[in-house]
Design a protein around this motif. Structure first.
Motif, short mmCIF file in Angstrom:
data_model
loop_
_atom_site.label_atom_id
_atom_site.label_comp_id
_atom_site.label_asym_id
_atom_site.label_seq_id
_atom_site.Cartn_x
_atom_site.Cartn_y
_atom_site.Cartn_z
N GLU A 16 0.66 1.63 2.19
CA GLU A 16 -0.20 0.47 1.98
C GLU A 16 0.49 -0.61 1.18
OE1 GLU A 16 -1.31 3.39 -1.35
OE2 GLU A 16 -0.50 3.41 0.69
N HIS A 17 1.78 -0.42 0.87
CA HIS A 17 2.53 -1.34 0.03
C HIS A 17 3.03 -2.54 0.84
CE1 HIS A 17 5.41 -2.82 -2.89
NE2 HIS A 17 6.39 -2.70 -1.99
N PHE A 18 2.91 -3.73 0.27
CA PHE A 18 3.52 -4.94 0.83
C PHE A 18 4.77 -5.28 0.02
CE2 PHE A 18 -0.87 -5.51 2.28
CZ PHE A 18 -0.66 -5.90 3.60
N GLU A 19 5.83 -5.65 0.72
CA GLU A 19 7.06 -6.01 0.03
C GLU A 19 7.05 -7.46 -0.46
OE1 GLU A 19 10.78 -4.86 1.72
OE2 GLU A 19 9.91 -3.11 2.72
N ARG A 20 6.57 -8.38 0.41
CA ARG A 20 6.62 -9.79 0.03
C ARG A 20 5.29 -10.52 0.22
NH1 ARG A 20 11.94 -12.96 1.77
NH2 ARG A 20 11.15 -14.19 0.00
N ALA A 21 4.43 -10.03 1.07
CA ALA A 21 3.21 -10.76 1.41
C ALA A 21 2.28 -10.89 0.22
CB ALA A 21 2.49 -10.06 2.56
N LYS A 22 1.61 -12.03 0.16
CA LYS A 22 0.58 -12.30 -0.83
C LYS A 22 -0.75 -12.55 -0.11
CE LYS A 22 3.69 -12.34 -4.10
NZ LYS A 22 3.80 -11.22 -5.07
N PRO A 23 -1.87 -12.24 -0.76
CA PRO A 23 -3.16 -12.58 -0.14
C PRO A 23 -3.41 -14.09 -0.23
CG PRO A 23 -3.49 -11.59 -2.30
CD PRO A 23 -2.02 -11.53 -2.03
N VAL A 24 -3.70 -14.70 0.92
CA VAL A 24 -3.88 -16.15 0.96
C VAL A 24 -5.10 -16.51 1.79
CG1 VAL A 24 -1.38 -16.55 0.74
CG2 VAL A 24 -2.42 -16.45 3.01
N TRP A 25 -5.58 -17.74 1.59
CA TRP A 25 -6.65 -18.30 2.43
C TRP A 25 -6.56 -19.81 2.40
CZ3 TRP A 25 -8.91 -16.17 6.23
CH2 TRP A 25 -10.06 -16.72 6.82
N LEU A 26 -7.25 -20.43 3.33
CA LEU A 26 -7.30 -21.88 3.40
C LEU A 26 -7.80 -22.43 2.07
CD1 LEU A 26 -8.88 -22.18 6.94
CD2 LEU A 26 -6.46 -22.33 6.35
#
Length: 798
Positions: A16-26
């Motif tokens: 479930e680990h993300f290396e670079r992605a961040k949670p984003v939205w408009l």
């Protein structure tokens, strides 16, 4: 065993680990209702390296590669947690530039299906060992933009689910999904706080495309005919501080009103086989009704050509109502998808999953050439090796309906129905969990389901110690079912027996302790629960009207839960309390023939209400207040005089009849428990065959007035394996199989069950006084065959 086979095997291969992605939205829209966003990356495959897309989102996402559907998700987690999916895109990639397109619906509305949490997407593309695109507020190579084609200010689909789907499309609106050179109007996005992430935990869904089986009617309708009264469900009129949505005066359009203002003026019955290659022209005011052959759940699709601007509705339902029409409001939800279409060619598919056997296409204006109609299934894929067949065709049809019902209601958690609610209800889950165990050989969905309940420290809007009646769900109105908390304890004990997962069981101890502490505040001088708060639910029958004061079925259930927790945690005090409750119920509730349902306090003294229900008797036997030895006359009465034919014969009219949930299920479980397998199979036909024949799924009630596809009903497969095939015990944790064949109703039976990574196949048949059987694929399971009275057992090798 500290960690069970089930807990480990349930986890998907990815982290479930993300290396670079961040949670984003408009930017600035993360709290706005019903906003749809697109995220697109253009990539070129790098040789033979695999390409993986890892993502999670709030509320829902859909992924395409160059227009090819990849997946939908995520699997649901509890408040503040998000389950991560990983899709292998390698086989969908083409030489040159590829479009990786992600659509995200951010609802920000409370309900029982998806949680009211801020919208976001967190996603990254991995090629080999490199991250080549990821979501971030700067340039992570995923371009964010708002998708305005899905109309924002529309009514809710139901009280339990969020918004209906209505679209305004041009021929090139969806090019951003298929064409790398299609322009997009990128918008600013912002990063959200880091998310608590969980593995998916369950298998990825099956997404097989299904076409209708037949065209059953066509005709003409007219608009502009207001009904005597308009449908005004709470999902429409109760929007406000407690229910998120848009008020009627805020809506851009009101689909349910518009469709109610139509009337059929011409209709022609058809029995045409549906041909996928055949184009059907529908002009303004024309409709066609298509039949998929059985109830299915998934994403509704249509491929069509529009010659001049058109408006199309697709309405749907599980059955045909009235004069053979689709009643899009029958299920107390708005079963309709709307499209306004400019000239061009379209390949459309709903963002949300729906449940239907029948789809009705209505052209409100313009003209469309319908080239194909489809439903992309959204189901649990883990039942493929489970099978059953005997010499009673109605039982075979009931088994098939049970499997269909399970697959559609157990994608990421146990749901009540895949249509109106898609909610994970306790009590329902007790029965569905048994179906999962025999159909999949595991308890992956149940592990997710229970984990969702255990992770939150507390549940907003509910009293301390109270578990939600369904979850993950928002309960802003503070409503809960105290009975369902007790079923949680019963399921937890069976889960421990199925899986050996002591780690999860011990994690649940704090929740169960607080639960019983809550109930302790309602115990009267006899130790019985009195004047419980909340929605006291016994079953869908007269029994639900006899719940105030001291409700004896609820106290019977309470005794069962106390015993379950006592056994589970080695707590003698709980076991003693359970016996005290049972003794008081026997003393107060048994009138010499039946157990009564209720006592009301009058002038400080409990006074028995003499009314009694059928389901109350089943609660008594289910939870140890009575058994065939202690109450032989009542047991004999229940066996001989109750059941599916009782109402026709008008027996004991003063005893209010049981309904499907849960009375009929308790009845069959008791018959099975006490060795009356023939009765179980005979009565299953009476209770369920008409359902299987009509929809291919099993229903919430004995009538079609509500959901015709309810998850708990898949429990029928448990009885068929036990009472027809003869699987008395199948314990994967200890690798033990016990078989006890019952040839009293059948002459032959065969079936297969997934087990330990393989498949166990069982067959038996009787000839005169000999019963021939074979067992194959046991793969190290210890097999025990019990004798059959009056028959000589003979093993056949395969």
């Amino acid at each position: 065993m500290t960690d069970s086979y089930f807990t480990q095997s349930a986890q998907s291969a990815q982290s479930e680990h993300f290396e670079r992605a961040k949670p984003v939205w408009l930017d600035g829209l993360e709290h706005e209702m019903n906003v749809t966003a697109g995220f697109r990356a253009i990539v070129e495959p790098d040789g033979e390296e695999p390409m993986l897309l890892r993502l999670t989102a709030s509320s829902l996402y859909r992924v395409h590669v160059c227009g090819t559907f990849i997946g939908h998700g995520p699997a649901r987690g509890p408040h503040g947690y998000y389950r991560v999916d990983q899709w292998d895109l390698t086989d969908a990639l083409k030489p040159g530039r590829n479009v990786i397109a992600i659509e995200v619906a951010g609802y920000n509305a409370n309900g029982y299906y998806v949680l009211n949490q801020p919208s976001f997407l967190q996603a990254e593309l991995q090629s080999g060992s490199r991250i080549i695109a990821y979501t971030s507020a700067d340039n992570g190579h995923f371009t964010p933009f708002r998708l305005d084609e899905r109309i924002q200010k529309v009514q809710r689909y139901s009280f339990q689910r969020t918004f209906i789907e209505y679209y305004r499309l041009k021929a090139n609106t969806r090019d951003w999904i298929t064409a790398a050179d299609a322009p997009v109007a990128a918008g600013p996005c912002s990063e959200a706080a880091p998310k608590a992430l969980l593995p998916r935990g369950v298998s990825y869904p099956a997404f097989e495309l299904r076409n209708p089986a037949a065209v059953v009617a066509e005709g003409r309708f007219e608009a502009g005919y207001p009904p005597e009264s308009y449908w005004r469900n709470r999902s429409l009129v109760s929007v406000g501080s407690g229910l998120a949505g848009y008020r009627i005066d805020e809506l851009e359009l009101l689909v349910s009103d518009e469709l109610q203002e139509t009337r059929t003026v011409e209709r022609r019955e058809l029995s045409e086989r549906y041909e996928a290659a055949e184009t059907r022209i529908l002009q303004e005011g024309r409709f066609a009704i298509l039949d998929f052959g059985l109830n299915l759940t998934g994403f509704v699709g249509v491929r069509l050509t529009v010659k001049k601007p058109a408006k199309l509705y697709i309405t749907f339902d599980e059955i045909l109502s009235g004069q053979g029409d689709v009643d899009f409001l029958r299920l107390v939800c708005v079963n309709a998808i709307g499209y306004e279409l400019e000239p061009g060619q379209y390949d459309l598919e709903s963002m949300e999953p729906y449940t239907l056997r029948y789809a009705k296409l209505m052209v409100m204006r313009g003209e469309v050439a319908v080239e194909a109609v489809s439903l992309r299934e959204y189901i649990n894929p883990d039942t493929e090796t489970a099978s059953f067949r005997c010499d009673r065709e109605p039982l075979n049809e009931i088994f098939a309906a049970g499997v269909e019902t399970f697959k559609q209601n157990a994608v990421d958690l146990y749901m009540d129905c895949p249509s109106r609610e898609r909610a994970g209800w306790l009590c329902d889950s007790f029965f569905t969990s048994r179906a999962e165990y025999v159909l999949t050989g595991a308890a992956a969905v149940e592990t997710n389901f229970l984990q969702n309940y255990l992770l939150p420290q507390r549940f907003a809007h509910l009293p301390d110690g109270v578990l939600p009646m369904c979850y993950p769900a928002d309960h802003d109105d503070g409503r809960f079912i105290p009975n369902w908390m007790l079923w949680f304890v019963l399921e937890l004990e069976e889960y421990a027996g199925r899986t050996g997962d002591r780690k999860l069981v011990m994690q649940a101890k704090e929740k169960t302790d607080r639960l019983f502490n809550y109930f302790r505040t309602f115990r009267n001088e006899d130790g019985l629960l009195e004047n419980l708060q909340g929605w006291i639910f016994v079953e869908w029958s007269k029994a639900n009207e006899l719940v105030q004061g001291v409700n004896y079925p609820t106290n019977m259930l309470y005794a069962g839960a106390l015993s379950a927790a006592g056994r589970l945690y080695g707590d003698g005090d709980l076991l003693a309390q359970a016996e005290q409750v049972r003794a008081k119920i026997r003393d107060q509730a048994f009138d010499g023939t039946f157990f009564i349902d209720q006592a009301i306090r009058q002038v400080g003294k409990l006074v028995q209400n003499r009314e009694t229900t059928e389901v109350c008797q089943y609660y008594a036997f289910m939870f140890g207040i009575a058994d065939p030895v202690s109450h032989p006359k009542l047991w004999d009465l229940l066996v001989r005089s109750f059941g599916p034919s009782r109402q026709k014969e008008n027996l004991f009219p003063h005893v209010y009849p049981a309904n499907a949930f849960i009375g009929n299920y308790l009845r069959l479980e008791l018959l099975s428990r006490y060795g009356l397998g023939r009765n179980v199979l005979e009565q299953m036909e009476g209770y369920f065959h008409y359902m299987a024949a009509k929809t291919g799924t099993l229903w919430e009630h004995m009538s079609e007035r509500a959901s015709c596809n309810h998850g708990f009903a898949s429990h029928v497969v448990h009885w068929l394996y036990r009472n027809a095939l003869g699987v008395r015990t199948l314990d994967h944790a200890t690798r033990r199989l016990e078989l006890q064949f019952d040839p009293s109703f059948l002459s032959r039976c065969e079936g297969s069950l997934p087990a330990g990574g393989g498949t166990i196949r069982i067959e038996w048949r009787k000839e005169a006084d000999t019963l021939y059987y074979s067992v194959a694929g046991t793969n190290g399971y210890e097999v025990h065959i019990f004798p059959v009275a009056g028959y000589c057992l003979r093993e056949e090798t395969t």
